[in-house]
Design a protein around this motif. Structure first.
Motif, PDB file in Angstrom:
ATOM      1  N   THR A 313      39.242  44.404  44.660  1.00 44.74           N
ATOM      2  CA  THR A 313      40.572  44.687  45.192  1.00 44.74           C
ATOM      3  C   THR A 313      41.416  45.313  44.086  1.00 44.74           C
ATOM      4  N   PRO A 314      42.506  46.001  44.438  1.00 44.93           N
ATOM      5  CA  PRO A 314      43.386  46.565  43.402  1.00 44.93           C
ATOM      6  C   PRO A 314      43.897  45.520  42.419  1.00 44.93           C
ATOM      7  N   LEU A 315      44.252  44.347  42.938  1.00 42.39           N
ATOM      8  CA  LEU A 315      44.736  43.301  42.034  1.00 42.39           C
ATOM      9  C   LEU A 315      43.617  42.826  41.114  1.00 42.39           C
ATOM     10  N   GLY A 316      42.378  42.880  41.595  1.00 45.19           N
ATOM     11  CA  GLY A 316      41.233  42.461  40.793  1.00 45.19           C
ATOM     12  C   GLY A 316      41.031  43.345  39.576  1.00 45.19           C
ATOM     13  N   TRP A 317      41.010  44.695  39.782  1.00 46.22           N
ATOM     14  CA  TRP A 317      40.809  45.546  38.610  1.00 46.22           C
ATOM     15  C   TRP A 317      42.040  45.569  37.701  1.00 46.22           C
ATOM     16  N   ALA A 318      43.232  45.366  38.281  1.00 42.65           N
ATOM     17  CA  ALA A 318      44.429  45.286  37.440  1.00 42.65           C
ATOM     18  C   ALA A 318      44.352  44.081  36.511  1.00 42.65           C
ATOM     19  N   LEU A 319      43.914  42.937  37.049  1.00 39.92           N
ATOM     20  CA  LEU A 319      43.767  41.724  36.253  1.00 39.92           C
ATOM     21  C   LEU A 319      42.712  41.919  35.165  1.00 39.92           C
ATOM     22  N   ARG A 320      41.593  42.563  35.508  1.00 39.27           N
ATOM     23  CA  ARG A 320      40.534  42.775  34.515  1.00 39.27           C
ATOM     24  C   ARG A 320      40.986  43.711  33.412  1.00 39.27           C
TER      25      ARG A 320
END
Length: 389
Positions: A313-320
């Motif tokens: 998800t977009p939030l997933g790659w932002a967090l990574r």
């Protein structure tokens, strides 16, 4: 009276009545034992081959049964050898695939033969006293000095550090017949080519289609039919070792030449996390490209990590990306904003409002943008701190 079938292929050739008669002659204990009788269910090429080999390398496509073959080989060896060790590409792979996976060691063993998994000690303890030490190829130094009688090395072509294989081989020295099974999908790395060329290697090549009867229908629809006939399909389904792609800016030789020595990395003056986000998420979405790279004082570029991943998800790659910023001590997150614009920075700010961020917008095609980077490789000015499969 027809002779009782000695394997699953012979059983499948019987009529329904004969198969029912075969199972009817077995008592409850024999039926239970038959479930885990690997020589009965295995295809001939999945059984330990004869001969004086040291490395057994069954190159196989996805879904062929590599993991099951490796686990069953470990199970067989553990009956007679007190030290049968396992090495996976990562610690998670060892736990989730080789040990606890659907075709892993714990799943394929009958109850009275199943080892005890001692996670905190990274080992399997077999009922007969044998043990299996568990290693991650991400920790080559932990393999230094360790010894093996038998060894299962999984997904060798994806190991980040070739030194892990060197240390494993140095330790393969106990007993009269030290051997290793290497289960992997082929990729044309230098290590794989050397292993294939070794006279001590027993190598075979197998297609996904050899196990087609045991694969889920949606796997056939999603994967096999999609990639059959493609270059990637030749590698992932038919286990062909593919060399350089026609017209590629990067050759395999260039990539191998870029591998940095363990002590080569200098102090880096600037480190960035570079992100190329996809427009969508899910299993059919484009991969989210994410690279950590640094610049040395002599203007050489050091690629520290490839954190690319698909389906997030977009939030997933932002967090990574923010996690990578902190883990590698990076100076900035640099993101291509062609697909997403200001939303990309907004997502990263939701994770960390103070994260240094720089947006870039691509105005030329990928090939044109890639040419100067490929030129840096040709000049020997890019180094890889690990193997990025």
């Amino acid at each position: 009276m027809r002779k009782a079938p000695t394997n699953a292929r012979a059983l499948a050739r019987l009529g329904a009545r004969e198969r029912a008669a075969f199972f009817g002659r077995l008592d409850a204990d024999e039926l239970e034992s038959l479930k885990t009788l690997w020589p009965f269910w295995a295809r001939p090429e999945q059984l330990i081959p004869p001969g004086d080999w040291v490395y057994w390398l069954p190159l196989a496509g996805r879904g062929w049964g590599k993991t099951r073959t490796g686990a069953e080989t470990v199970r067989h060896w553990a009956r007679d050898f007190p030290l049968v060790n396992l090495i996976g590409a990562t610690a998670d792979d060892v736990r989730d695939v080789m040990v606890e996976g659907e075709s892993g060691v714990l799943a394929i063993c009958p109850r009275d033969e199943r080892p005890r998994y001692v996670a905190h000690r990274r080992r399997l303890e077999w009922p007969n006293g044998s043990k299996s030490l568990l290693f991650s190829a991400e920790e080559p130094e932990r393999l230094r000095g360790k010894q093996h009688m038998k060894l299962w090395a999984d997904e060798l072509a994806a190991w980040r550090y070739p030194d892990a294989w060197d240390q494993a081989i140095f330790g393969l020295r106990l007993g009269t017949t030290p051997q290793a099974i290497v289960t992997t999908t082929p990729r044309p790395t230098k290590l794989m080519r050397e292993l294939l060329a070794d006279s001590l290697t027993y190598k075979t090549q197998h297609s996904t289609f050899e196990n087609i009867g045991n694969l889920a229908e949606n796997f056939l629809t999603r994967v096999v039919r999609k990639y059959e006939g493609t270059r990637l399909g030749r590698q992932e389904l038919h286990a062909h070792m593919l060399l350089d792609a026609p017209g590629a800016l990067w050759t395999r030789e260039m990539i191998e030449a870029a591998l940095a020595g363990k002590d080569e990395r200098p102090k880096l003056g600037r480190i960035v996390v570079a992100v190329d986000p996809p427009a969508t998420s899910g299993e059919n979405a484009d991969e989210c490209g994410m690279i950590v790279a640094g610049l040395a004082s002599d203007r050489r570029v050091f690629v520290l990590a490839d954190l690319s991943r698909q389906g997030e998800t977009p939030l997933g790659w932002a967090l990574r990306s923010v996690t990578a910023l902190k883990e590698y001590g990076a100076d900035c997150i640099v993101a291509e904003v062609n697909n997403g614009g200001e939303m990309i920075e907004t997502l990263i700010r939701q994770v960390d409002a103070n994260a240094p961020f720089r947006a870039v917008r691509a105005s030329r095609g990928k090939f044109t943008r890639a040419e100067p980077v490929a030129a840096l490789y040709e000049q020997g000015r890019v180094r890889h701190c690990g193997v990025f499969a």
